[in-house]
Design a protein around this motif. Structure first.
Motif, short mmCIF file in Angstrom:
data_model
loop_
_atom_site.label_atom_id
_atom_site.label_comp_id
_atom_site.label_asym_id
_atom_site.label_seq_id
_atom_site.Cartn_x
_atom_site.Cartn_y
_atom_site.Cartn_z
N UNK A 153 2.42 -3.52 2.15
CA UNK A 153 3.64 -2.05 1.82
C UNK A 153 3.25 -1.63 0.18
N UNK A 154 3.82 -0.42 -0.33
CA UNK A 154 3.92 0.11 -1.79
C UNK A 154 3.61 -1.10 -2.74
N UNK A 155 4.45 -2.68 -2.38
CA UNK A 155 3.88 -3.50 -3.61
C UNK A 155 3.09 -3.98 -3.82
N UNK A 156 3.16 -4.05 -2.65
CA UNK A 156 1.04 -3.82 -3.12
C UNK A 156 -0.06 -3.29 -3.21
N UNK A 157 0.34 -1.98 -4.09
CA UNK A 157 -0.77 -1.25 -4.35
C UNK A 157 -0.97 -2.22 -5.52
N UNK A 158 -2.28 -1.80 -6.28
CA UNK A 158 -2.57 -2.58 -7.64
C UNK A 158 -3.09 -1.90 -8.11
N UNK A 159 -2.10 -1.34 -9.06
CA UNK A 159 -2.05 0.01 -10.34
C UNK A 159 -3.04 -0.85 -10.80
N UNK A 160 -4.16 0.22 -11.36
CA UNK A 160 -5.15 0.30 -12.33
C UNK A 160 -4.27 0.88 -13.39
N UNK A 161 -4.41 1.89 -13.34
CA UNK A 161 -3.71 3.02 -14.61
C UNK A 161 -2.93 4.08 -14.52
N UNK A 162 -1.81 4.37 -15.57
CA UNK A 162 -0.77 5.22 -15.08
C UNK A 162 -1.26 5.97 -15.77
N UNK A 178 2.81 8.80 -12.05
CA UNK A 178 0.83 9.62 -11.91
C UNK A 178 -0.38 8.06 -12.41
N UNK A 179 -0.60 7.42 -11.30
CA UNK A 179 -0.85 6.23 -11.12
C UNK A 179 -2.74 6.27 -10.35
N UNK A 180 -2.79 5.32 -10.34
CA UNK A 180 -4.83 5.45 -9.55
C UNK A 180 -4.38 3.09 -9.19
N UNK A 181 -4.98 3.31 -8.30
CA UNK A 181 -5.12 1.93 -7.68
C UNK A 181 -5.87 1.97 -6.43
N UNK A 182 -5.37 0.18 -6.51
CA UNK A 182 -6.11 0.73 -4.99
C UNK A 182 -5.33 -0.53 -3.55
N UNK A 183 -5.34 -0.09 -2.64
CA UNK A 183 -4.91 -0.82 -1.67
C UNK A 183 -5.53 -1.87 -1.05
N UNK A 184 -4.77 -2.99 -0.81
CA UNK A 184 -4.92 -4.36 0.34
C UNK A 184 -6.59 -4.19 0.83
N UNK A 185 -6.80 -3.15 1.55
CA UNK A 185 -7.67 -2.96 2.08
C UNK A 185 -8.72 -2.54 1.55
N UNK A 186 -8.47 -1.92 -0.20
CA UNK A 186 -9.56 -1.67 -0.76
C UNK A 186 -9.93 0.00 -1.03
N UNK A 187 -8.81 0.98 0.17
CA UNK A 187 -8.80 2.07 -0.70
C UNK A 187 -8.51 2.74 -1.90
N UNK A 188 -9.05 3.45 -2.86
CA UNK A 188 -8.41 3.84 -4.31
C UNK A 188 -7.96 5.00 -3.75
#
Length: 188
Positions: A143-152, A161-171
């Motif tokens: 779920x959304x709590x697993x989205x790894x934020x790279x930058x705000x 406004x964020x960028x990050x990667x999902x557990x399935x490696x989609x950015x």
């Protein structure tokens, strides 16, 4: 008081904090910097601006946590923060260690997301550009709590406004909301 603390106090007194921001917001975040020597909080949204506070991590026997804070504005990839606190995870007696305000680079900020809808703009009615949930490919879901934020990159109201990667490696990059600074579990 140590010599370093005296020098930092003198620098703070000589460096007024710039509080003008491009956007106003009201979100909670935490220091996601892995530097165990501390993270610089600056007087302006610029890596060369004077340091007004050094934010230290909270070290516990079972883990290390970033100091938590309120973000109240943003400019050029920096967040204007205040009310930095430690102690929420150790003995449960959170204590404000820096009232602020001051600026932290958006690449050093984290938070937990509780809304799976990533949007194109900072509004509840804005187009959903990604769903932050799904099958993890291993028989489970994320779920959304697993989205790894790279930058705000910035904030507006209750959105970031964020960028990050999902557990399935989609950015992805977009606007998220329902944010909290809880580093142990999902948002309340």
């Amino acid at each position: 008081m140590s010599i370093a603390a005296i020098l930092l106090s003198a620098a703070v007194a000589a460096s007024p904090v710039v509080t003008a921001s491009d956007a106003k917001c009201s979100i909670e975040g935490y220091n996601a910097d892995k530097d165990m020597t501390g993270t610089n909080i600056r007087s302006a949204p610029d890596a060369k601006a004077p340091v007004v506070y050094r934010m230290m991590p909270e070290k516990e026997p079972d883990d290390t946590y970033g100091a938590e804070f309120e973000a109240i504005g943003s400019k050029n990839g920096w967040l204007l923060i205040r009310n930095v606190e430690l102690g929420a995870y150790g003995d449960g007696n959170a204590k404000i260690v820096f009232k602020g305000p001051g600026w932290i680079a958006g690449s050093l900020v984290g938070f937990t997301i509780d809304d799976p809808n990533m949007r194109a703009a900072p509004a509840p009615s804005a187009k959903v550009i990604a769903k932050l949930e799904g099958d993890n490919g291993e028989g489970g879901v994320w779920g959304p709590d697993s989205f790894a934020i790279n930058k705000v990159y910035g904030c507006s109201g209750a959105f970031a406004d964020v960028s990050g990667v999902t557990p399935t490696k989609k950015t992805y990059r977009g606007w998220v909301t329902k944010l909290c600074a809880n580093q142990r579990t999902t948002c309340p």
